[in-house]
Design an enzyme around this catalytic site. Structure first.
Site, PDB file in Angstrom:
ATOM      1  N   GLY A   1      -4.668   7.017  -6.803  1.00  0.00           N
ATOM      2  CA  GLY A   1      -4.674   6.110  -7.952  1.00  0.00           C
ATOM      3  C   GLY A   1      -5.778   6.518  -8.911  1.00  0.00           C
TER       4      GLY A   1
ATOM      5  N   CYS B   1      -6.279  10.575  -1.219  1.00  0.00           N
ATOM      6  CA  CYS B   1      -7.123  10.579  -2.418  1.00  0.00           C
ATOM      7  C   CYS B   1      -7.775   9.206  -2.628  1.00  0.00           C
ATOM      8  CB  CYS B   1      -6.311  11.029  -3.619  1.00  0.00           C
ATOM      9  SG  CYS B   1      -7.358  11.579  -4.968  1.00  0.00           S
ATOM     10  N   TYR B   2      -7.369   8.429  -3.640  1.00  0.00           N
ATOM     11  CA  TYR B   2      -7.961   7.096  -3.814  1.00  0.00           C
ATOM     12  C   TYR B   2      -7.802   6.286  -2.528  1.00  0.00           C
ATOM     13  CZ  TYR B   2      -8.801   2.351  -5.505  1.00  0.00           C
ATOM     14  OH  TYR B   2      -9.291   1.074  -5.658  1.00  0.00           O
TER      15      TYR B   2
ATOM     16  N   HIS C   1      -3.902  16.132  -1.919  1.00  0.00           N
ATOM     17  CA  HIS C   1      -2.551  15.564  -1.968  1.00  0.00           C
ATOM     18  C   HIS C   1      -1.590  16.386  -1.096  1.00  0.00           C
ATOM     19  CE1 HIS C   1      -3.146  12.522  -5.084  1.00  0.00           C
ATOM     20  NE2 HIS C   1      -4.113  13.330  -5.489  1.00  0.00           N
TER      21      HIS C   1
ATOM     22  N   GLU D   1       1.355  15.748  -0.387  1.00  0.00           N
ATOM     23  CA  GLU D   1       2.751  15.600  -0.829  1.00  0.00           C
ATOM     24  C   GLU D   1       3.164  16.618  -1.887  1.00  0.00           C
ATOM     25  OE1 GLU D   1       0.237  13.655  -1.430  1.00  0.00           O
ATOM     26  OE2 GLU D   1       0.263  12.763  -3.423  1.00  0.00           O
TER      27      GLU D   1
ATOM     28  N   ASP E   1      25.696   9.266  -9.434  1.00  0.00           N
ATOM     29  CA  ASP E   1      25.398   7.972  -8.819  1.00  0.00           C
ATOM     30  C   ASP E   1      26.626   7.059  -8.764  1.00  0.00           C
ATOM     31  OD1 ASP E   1      22.925   9.091  -8.829  1.00  0.00           O
ATOM     32  OD2 ASP E   1      22.174   7.918 -10.519  1.00  0.00           O
TER      33      ASP E   1
ATOM     34  N   SER F   1      29.703   7.942  -8.886  1.00  0.00           N
ATOM     35  CA  SER F   1      30.729   8.541  -8.019  1.00  0.00           C
ATOM     36  C   SER F   1      30.427   8.271  -6.552  1.00  0.00           C
ATOM     37  CB  SER F   1      30.813  10.061  -8.227  1.00  0.00           C
ATOM     38  OG  SER F   1      31.214  10.340  -9.540  1.00  0.00           O
TER      39      SER F   1
ATOM     40  N   LYS G   1      17.558  10.568  -5.452  1.00  0.00           N
ATOM     41  CA  LYS G   1      18.700  11.348  -5.951  1.00  0.00           C
ATOM     42  C   LYS G   1      19.227  12.317  -4.888  1.00  0.00           C
ATOM     43  CE  LYS G   1      21.057  12.224  -9.781  1.00  0.00           C
ATOM     44  NZ  LYS G   1      21.520  11.169 -10.681  1.00  0.00           N
TER      45      LYS G   1
END
Ligand code: XMP
Length: 513
Positions: free
Chosen positions: A55, A82-83, A172, A174, A230, A232, A369
């Site tokens: 953050g 991190c934060y 990080h 990720e 989406d 579909s 997605k």
């Protein structure tokens, strides 16, 4: 849902969605909630682990976001990033200060050294690059914690208290720039939280079908199918769950790409559902006749879409449920919990207010997605639908610059099909996030055979992007561009010049209109 769950508490970091995606990629279900989630709700959520995101704040500022200290007494493993790491250190009696010394502040790729006995770094190389972005510094780590990673500049890059299963990293894990970052998250999930890896799309599909059948009973369901990924996938899911109780209305506005309408129809032919394809090409083209202003075109198309949909809905009569293809990034972006109404207009660019239904169903609202695509595959949708690149609601109307005619749309469709075909043949399509052709309304002199031509200029547009907010023009190899150019001018009458758009966004946008 019976899956094990990880709770991601969001402190406003820019990578919060990415953390959630990584956790899901490890086959563990997770949700992102605001850091202010009440303790009782956290308990009721019953997570196997909690992740605090990064953050923009500093923990020592009075107004910065904090958690109820009871969270640390739940007996649930916690990973602070991190934060989130600084918050954990600060909350448990350590101290965090602004790094006055430039050496303790770290941004970007940083060579980092790990203690392999720490569960987070088990079976991973003892040093590697991590991605840092912090201006604060953990001056003193709390009692019970050990330092388990350092960099050349900073002695305390990661901390842990394995007896309480608390872990904190300044970097990080990720982001892709962190080597083995996903493996570190996986270690947290599997070695610390004892995840079983029970989040798979085939499992999700089964539980959704049961839940949808229970909810819908013998009610009627209506879905506006656009042909995009989406809607579909949502349609295929509902088709499998409730069959003929579902009516899909596919408004074919004549502004689709080559064969697109038929492809959508064919994909749904295998299900025993009510599928209505409204051929509204003439209506849309009449309304658009002589209109060249892009915003005016968009408005006309949006409104006409609603009119057609309304007419069809009225024919069907009272429906109980309306399905929307809202996906998880829409939910996160609009603030969790309140998004249903806001996003009910999301996929079709506006629905009539008075379509008579009692409830909205959003079966994809917890999926990213890529998970939506995976679910589509599980349901047996063809790749050309599931892997579809984004396509704007107003379709080719905003890719024919200036006024629109059926002839121009057909030229554009043919050229666009060649562009896509050649990109796929060259394997370039995998590197591109969006790519299409634009029929400019500029004409120029050319020579074909022995004659002079005075024909249209077509632009090729291809970009790489992750968020579509910024984009870079794609470096398609010259020989591929050459092939595309030669084919289009030979095969599509009235196009005699091809240009390649080499502007990024900003300053340009992805579309031309
Ligand atoms: P721009 O051109 O703004 O596009 O860089 C960003 C992304 O949004 C899509 N786009 C639209 N999608 N209705 C839509 O549903 C629209 O009017 C529209 N305009 C742009 C565009 O294709 C790209 O993916």
């Amino acid at each position: 849902m019976n899956h094990q769950k990880v709770l991601i508490l969001d402190f406003g970091g820019q990578y919060n969605q990415l953390i959630a995606r990584r956790v899901r990629e490890c086959n563990v279900y997770c949700e992102v909630h605001p850091y202010s989630m009440p303790l009782e709700k956290i308990k009721a959520y019953d997570p196997i682990g909690i992740i605090f995101t990064g953050g923009p704040n500093s923990v020592y500022e009075e107004t910065s976001p904090h958690v109820d200290a009871e969270v640390f007494r739940l007996g649930v493993p916690i990973l602070g990033i991190c934060y989130g790491c600084q918050l954990m250190a600060w909350s448990l009696g350590g101290s965090v200060t602004a790094a006055t010394d430039a050496t303790a502040r770290e941004y970007g790729k940083t060579e980092t050294y790990f203690t392999p006995t720490c569960k987070l770094f088990h079976n991973l190389p003892e040093h590697g690059v991590t991605w840092m972005s912090h201006g604060d510094y953990m001056e003193k780590v709390p009692n019970g914690f050990s330092l388990v990673a350092h960099s050349d500049n900073c002695p305390n890059v990661a901390i842990c208290d394995e007896s309480r299963s608390f872990y904190g990293v300044q970097f990080h894990p990720e982001v892709n720039h962190t080597e083995n970052g996903t493996k570190m998250l996986r270690n947290f999930l599997y070695e610390v939280c004892h995840a079983k890896g029970d989040w798979t799309m085939s499992d999700y599909l089964k539980t959704q079908i049961v839940a949808l059948r229970e909810k819908i009973g013998d009610g009627k369901v209506l879905l506006a199918l656009s042909g995009g990924v989406d809607s579909s996938v949502a349609a295929a899911l509902l088709a499998q769950a409730v069959g003929r109780q579902l009516t899909c209305v596919f408004v074919d506005h004549g502004l689709m790409r080559k064969n697109e309408g038929d492809e959508v129809e064919a994909a749904f032919a295998k299900w025993d559902i009510n599928f209505i394809r409204v051929d509204a090409e003439r209506r849309f083209l009449d309304k658009l006749d002589g209109i060249s202003d892009p915003e005016h075109k968009r408005k006309i198309i949006g409104e006409e879409f609603i009119r057609v949909f309304e007419e069809e809905a009225k024919k069907i009569g009272k429906v109980d449920f309306l399905v929307q293809g809202t996906i998880y990034p829409d939910v996160i972006e609009s603030g969790l919990g309140d998004s249903a109404v806001i996003k009910s207009h999301h996929n079709v660019g506006g629905l009539p207010d008075y379509v008579d239904f009692k409830e909205i169903i959003e079966p994809l609202r917890m999926l990213f997605k890529d998970e939506t695509r995976q679910l589509g595959r599980e349901l047996g949708l063809p790749d050309y639908l599931v892997m579809r690149q984004p396509f704007p609601g107003p379709g080719l109307a905003i890719r024919v610059i200036g006024d629109i005619t059926k002839e121009k749309l057909d030229m554009l469709r043919d050229a666009d099909a060649i562009f896509r075909e050649e990109c796929a043949k060259a394997g370039e399509d995998k590197n591109l996030n969006q790519y299409f052709t634009v029929l400019t309304n500029m004409r120029s002199v050319g020579v074909q055979g022995d004659g002079r031509t005075y024909d249209y200029t077509l632009a090729l547009r291809a970009v790489t992007t992750t968020d579509f907010m910024t984009a870079d023009w794609a470096r398609i190899p010259y020989d591929v561009l050459d092939k595309i150019s030669v084919r289009i001018v030979n095969e599509v009458p009235h196009i005699n010049r091809i240009v390649y758009d080499i502007t990024s966004k900003p300053p340009a946008t992805i579309e031309w209109e």
